[in-house]
Design a protein around this motif. Structure first.
Motif, mmCIF file in Angstrom:
data_model
loop_
_atom_site.group_PDB
_atom_site.id
_atom_site.type_symbol
_atom_site.label_atom_id
_atom_site.label_comp_id
_atom_site.label_asym_id
_atom_site.label_seq_id
_atom_site.Cartn_x
_atom_site.Cartn_y
_atom_site.Cartn_z
ATOM 1 N N ARG A 509 46.035 -78.435 28.065
ATOM 2 C CA ARG A 509 46.686 -77.675 29.200
ATOM 3 C C ARG A 509 48.040 -77.041 28.745
ATOM 4 N NH1 ARG A 509 46.442 -79.932 35.088
ATOM 5 N NH2 ARG A 509 44.223 -80.366 34.296
ATOM 6 N N GLU A 510 48.996 -78.151 28.134
ATOM 7 C CA GLU A 510 50.237 -77.709 27.927
ATOM 8 C C GLU A 510 50.261 -76.795 26.636
ATOM 9 O OE1 GLU A 510 54.439 -79.841 26.766
ATOM 10 O OE2 GLU A 510 52.716 -80.996 27.084
ATOM 11 N N VAL A 511 49.408 -77.067 25.829
ATOM 12 C CA VAL A 511 49.444 -76.156 24.776
ATOM 13 C C VAL A 511 49.134 -74.724 24.810
ATOM 14 C CG1 VAL A 511 48.000 -75.827 22.413
ATOM 15 C CG2 VAL A 511 48.821 -78.228 22.912
ATOM 16 N N ASP A 512 47.985 -74.804 25.771
ATOM 17 C CA ASP A 512 47.628 -73.228 26.480
ATOM 18 C C ASP A 512 48.569 -72.818 26.969
ATOM 19 O OD1 ASP A 512 45.648 -71.363 26.854
ATOM 20 O OD2 ASP A 512 45.579 -72.158 28.952
ATOM 21 N N LEU A 513 49.383 -73.338 27.842
ATOM 22 C CA LEU A 513 50.613 -72.743 28.568
ATOM 23 C C LEU A 513 51.689 -72.362 27.635
ATOM 24 C CD1 LEU A 513 50.737 -75.230 31.848
ATOM 25 C CD2 LEU A 513 49.838 -72.863 31.708
ATOM 26 N N LEU A 514 52.038 -73.132 26.647
ATOM 27 C CA LEU A 514 53.132 -72.672 25.696
ATOM 28 C C LEU A 514 52.669 -71.531 25.040
ATOM 29 C CD1 LEU A 514 54.023 -76.275 23.985
ATOM 30 C CD2 LEU A 514 55.597 -74.879 25.501
ATOM 31 N N MET A 515 51.331 -71.327 24.592
ATOM 32 C CA MET A 515 50.975 -70.359 23.769
ATOM 33 C C MET A 515 51.226 -69.052 24.854
ATOM 34 S SD MET A 515 50.384 -71.262 20.798
ATOM 35 C CE MET A 515 49.669 -69.859 20.336
ATOM 36 N N ARG A 516 50.943 -69.264 25.933
ATOM 37 C CA ARG A 516 51.267 -68.240 26.900
ATOM 38 C C ARG A 516 52.683 -67.939 27.359
ATOM 39 N NH1 ARG A 516 46.469 -66.945 29.991
ATOM 40 N NH2 ARG A 516 44.814 -68.561 29.695
ATOM 41 N N GLY A 517 53.586 -68.601 26.977
ATOM 42 C CA GLY A 517 54.822 -68.415 27.013
ATOM 43 C C GLY A 517 55.664 -68.924 28.304
ATOM 44 N N VAL A 518 55.138 -69.837 28.952
ATOM 45 C CA VAL A 518 55.585 -70.438 30.047
ATOM 46 C C VAL A 518 56.849 -71.085 29.982
ATOM 47 C CG1 VAL A 518 55.040 -71.881 32.030
ATOM 48 C CG2 VAL A 518 53.365 -70.762 30.922
ATOM 49 N N LYS A 519 57.825 -70.931 30.827
ATOM 50 C CA LYS A 519 59.058 -71.632 30.807
ATOM 51 C C LYS A 519 59.135 -73.012 30.442
ATOM 52 C CE LYS A 519 61.513 -67.577 33.004
ATOM 53 N NZ LYS A 519 62.167 -67.340 33.904
ATOM 54 N N SER A 521 61.135 -75.232 32.274
ATOM 55 C CA SER A 521 61.210 -75.843 33.561
ATOM 56 C C SER A 521 60.090 -75.743 34.374
ATOM 57 C CB SER A 521 62.435 -74.990 34.420
ATOM 58 O OG SER A 521 61.652 -73.556 34.462
ATOM 59 N N ASN A 522 59.089 -75.095 34.190
ATOM 60 C CA ASN A 522 57.948 -74.855 34.929
ATOM 61 C C ASN A 522 56.744 -76.112 33.968
ATOM 62 O OD1 ASN A 522 58.601 -72.884 36.490
ATOM 63 N ND2 ASN A 522 57.799 -71.243 34.908
ATOM 64 N N LEU A 523 57.102 -76.581 33.176
ATOM 65 C CA LEU A 523 56.356 -77.566 32.317
ATOM 66 C C LEU A 523 56.694 -78.968 32.546
ATOM 67 C CD1 LEU A 523 55.571 -75.636 28.974
ATOM 68 C CD2 LEU A 523 54.338 -75.927 31.143
ATOM 69 N N GLU A 524 57.765 -79.364 33.437
ATOM 70 C CA GLU A 524 58.417 -80.519 33.376
ATOM 71 C C GLU A 524 57.429 -81.557 34.122
ATOM 72 O OE1 GLU A 524 62.192 -80.447 35.270
ATOM 73 O OE2 GLU A 524 63.087 -79.315 33.786
#
Length: 755
Positions: A509-519, A521-524
């Protein structure tokens, strides 16, 4: 020898050369020249010392010389007639050379014996030399045993002859025949063989006679060209002894004093001459000598006395100057010590203030937050007193409401600091736990060096620790974060379970969000979940075997029921270790969490100072003896009662009230510390008190009575505690004894001295 070719050698000049020549190996070649009228014949005598290596050659030469001797006797019959038959007594005292070959070492020993010696005497002699019993020595000749009662003459040894035996041991395992002291330097043998050359070679056995006393060296001559030395005959021969006449004789020279007459002559001749008829003597250089003042014995001694007094004056002045210099130096050292002590105390006070300021600005522990709440309480009390003095009525109520709002803000700020400190402390605790799991095995060797060894379990723990540190880092870039997540995914895929599956899903899930360019602060929140699950993975012994040594073992529920109590504050059941009991407590009250909460809300007391006093007390008692147990029974609340109530939170001597500088020490240092054997003093006063030998002589009567009264009150208070009652020597205090300890009792003796 002509006069220019020789020089005299004195005994002193040749002494060193003589000693060096004695230490060398003796090998002498002597040339003797004899003149027989017109005919001149030369005889050369060579002296060779026989050793074990030349044994076979000597035997061959001996056989050859015997044959040549017989031929010489046949040619010269007159020589045979000159030989005389030896008598029986001379024959028995004649010596012969005996060579002993030690088997199986094949060491050769050559000794001269009389031919009347028996084989048993030889065994006894060599048993002493070789340090073995004589009954285990076996002597053989030509591989045949020889009887003990046979003599050398019975075996066939001729006077001045030579024979060789073989000696072996009957018990070679326990007694092996070998020389006791191997030859390390050359020693002159008892017997030597001299080869004399006339017309033929002839070997003659010569026995060496040992000199019983040293001979005087009388000097000699040295050839200037060849440097050859020739000594006087007294050096070569032994002096003759005087015949014993059977009469004891004494020398007159040793009984009387030698008298000597000698003339005395002045070094300078002088004469006097007077003027007379026919003789004139000039008086131009004459001097008129008049007698001086006569000095009596009293005057002389008085003059010496005045000189002695003058010397004593200067010496006493010098001693007084040295004494004053020592006093001045001692005073300077004392002033310097006082200055250093004052500076040290000032620096300690400044350091104490800095530490307390740092604790207030950056609180980390529970004691730091207790200090903040205690400071907040003091500030609120001061503000309330100031408002009550200045304002009244509605203004006073408005000021108190404003003060309450400020206090609420301060409490909120303190709690924010507590939450931040809790997070930091939790991270430090996790890191310390992981470091302890990854620590290699250590042991100290006999030489003091520490050896470290990594096992496969510690290596696994170290890899997981490094991976957890990488996951919790927030400064990584996007690519670095993806590499860390990929490494974590490959690491946990080794074990298939629900925990690893949840971690893999969160990683995807984190890899997918990183590839989408999520900030970031939203991944803490997502990253905290991954770190928490991975920490749970690390604490599982199936995945990390090393962690099993540091996890708490769950207690048996049956045993857990016996140590569970109900807290009256939170109405929850807690373990017995979660309750802080006082020494005089008779029932279980509030748990530690409720007591801390009640302290922060109401009393806001700071026990850090009392904890420091208790820690110093325990350290000092541990140094004095290992049997001190009363100090470990006391708690902070008990020590607070002892310091604040009994001793008034001040020094018993100087009245100093700063608790940072106060200590509790023994009143009588030869007894163990106890509440009824202590005194509250400053650090300097405590150091001086412990050096006293007799307390009664050092302190005043009033001070002693005050201390005794406080000891009686402490004994009465702590005697109610069951654990303290066992340590009391006398639990019952008589009223008469208490009346003697009162300070208000008049002291007549002291009053009279004051008047």
């Amino acid at each position: 020898m002509s006069e220019p070719e020789s020089e005299t050698v004195s005994p002193e000049a040749s002494c060193a050369a003589e000693q060096e020549r004695i230490q060398e190996v003796i090998q002498t070649e002597t040339e003797v020249h004899e003149d027989y009228g017109d005919a001149e014949s030369t005889h050369e005598i060579k002296v060779d010392v026989c050793t074990a290596t030349d044994m076979l050659l000597q035997e061959e030469n001996l056989a050859k010389s015997t044959k040549d001797q017989r031929d010489q006797d046949e040619i010269n019959p007159q020589g045979s007639e000159s030989n005389q038959t030896l008598s029986s007594s001379d024959l028995g005292s004649s010596t012969a050379t005996v060579k002993i070959l030690l088997m199986p070492e094949r060491h050769m020993i050559t000794v001269a014996f009389t031919i009347g010696f028996t084989i048993l005497d030889l065994k006894k002699y060599f048993s002493l030399e070789l340090r073995v019993p004589s009954d285990i020595i076996q002597i053989t000749l030509d591989e045949k045993s020889v009887g003990d009662d046979q003599t050398l003459m019975d075996i066939g040894v001729q006077p001045h002859g030579m024979i060789q035996f073989e000696m072996s041991s009957l018990d070679p395992e326990n007694y092996l025949l070998r020389p006791v002291k191997p030859q390390q330097e050359y020693n002159m043998p008892d017997v030597i063989t001299v080869r004399v050359q006339t017309d033929l070679y002839q070997d003659v056995v010569v026995e060496i006679e040992r000199a019983t006393r040293g001979k005087a060296f009388l000097g000699g001559y040295r050839h200037k060209v060849t440097k050859a030395e020739y000594h006087h005959a007294a050096v070569q021969t032994i002096p003759k002894k005087r015949p014993d006449r059977g009469v004891e004789m004494f020398s007159r020279d040793t009984q009387t004093v030698e008298l000597k007459n000698q003339d005395q002559q002045c070094s300078k001749n002088a004469s006097t001459q007077m003027t007379k008829i026919g003789c004139y003597v000039s008086n131009m250089e004459d001097k008129l000598i008049t007698p001086g003042t006569y000095i009596t014995a009293g005057e002389y001694h008085s003059k010496r006395l005045r000189a002695v007094i003058t010397l004593q004056t200067y010496v006493r002045r010098w001693l007084a100057k040295c004494f004053t210099d020592s006093l001045r130096q001692a005073k300077e050292q004392h002033l310097a010590w006082l200055e250093n002590d004052k500076r040290r105390k000032k620096e300690e006070k400044e350091q104490q203030i800095r530490d307390e300021y740092h604790r207030r600005m950056n609180p980390e522990s529970k004691a730091d937050f207790d200090l903040l709440y205690n400071a907040l309480k003091k500030w609120r009390i001061e503000e309330e007193e100031r408002i009550s003095v200045i304002l009244s009525g509605a203004e006073r109520k408005a000021a108190l409401c404003s003060l309450l709002e400020q206090e609420t803000q301060f409490i909120s700020s303190i709690e924010r600091h507590r939450m931040a400190a809790g997070t930091r402390n939790q991270d430090k605790a996790i890191q310390a736990f992981l470091n302890k799991c990854a620590e290699p095995k250590k042991w100290r060797a006999f030489d003091g060096k520490v050896t470290e060894m990594d096992t496969r379990f510690t290596i696994r723990s170290k890899e997981l620790r490094d991976l957890y540190s990488s996951i919790t880092q927030t400064q990584f870039t996007k690519d670095e974060r993806l590499d860390v997540l990929l490494t974590l995914k490959h690491t946990i895929k080794e074990h298939d379970c629900k925990l690893t599956q949840d971690i893999v899903d969160l990683i995807d899930r984190e890899v997918d969000l990183l590839m989408r360019g999520v900030k970031k602060s939203n991944l803490e929140g997502l990253r905290k979940r991954i770190a928490t699950l991975f920490l749970q993975y690390i604490k599982t012994p199936a995945f990390n075997p090393q962690v099993s040594k540091f996890l708490r073992v769950p207690r048996d529920p049956a045993d857990l029921k016996k140590s569970i109590y109900l807290c009256r504050g939170c109405n929850e059941y807690q373990s017995s270790t979660d309750f802080a009991l006082k020494t005089n407590a008779s029932a279980v009250g509030l748990c530690r969490r409720c007591m801390d909460l009640d302290n922060e809300a109401r009393r806001r007391e700071d026990f850090s100072l009392y904890k420091n006093i208790l820690r110093c007390l325990r350290d000092s008692e541990a140094e004095c003896g290992q049997e001190a147990k009363i100090t470990y029974l006391l708690q902070e609340q008990d020590l607070r009662y002892l310091v604040d109530v009994l001793w008034g939170a001040q020094s018993a001597l100087s009245g100093w009230k700063d608790l940072h500088d106060l200590l509790l020490v023994r009143w009588e240092k030869h007894l163990d510390w106890s509440p009824w054997n202590c005194i509250l003093l400053t650090k300097d006063e405590a150091a001086a008190h412990l050096k006293l030998e007799d307390i009664e002589k050092a302190y005043d009567v009033v001070v002693i009575r005050n201390v005794k009264q406080k000891h009686a009150l402490a004994r009465k208070y702590f005697s109610q505690i069951p654990a303290m009652a066992e340590c009391l020597q006398d639990t019952e205090i008589k009223p008469a004894a208490l009346s003697n300890l009162l300070v208000s009792k008049p002291i007549t003796k002291a009053t009279k001295q004051n008047h």
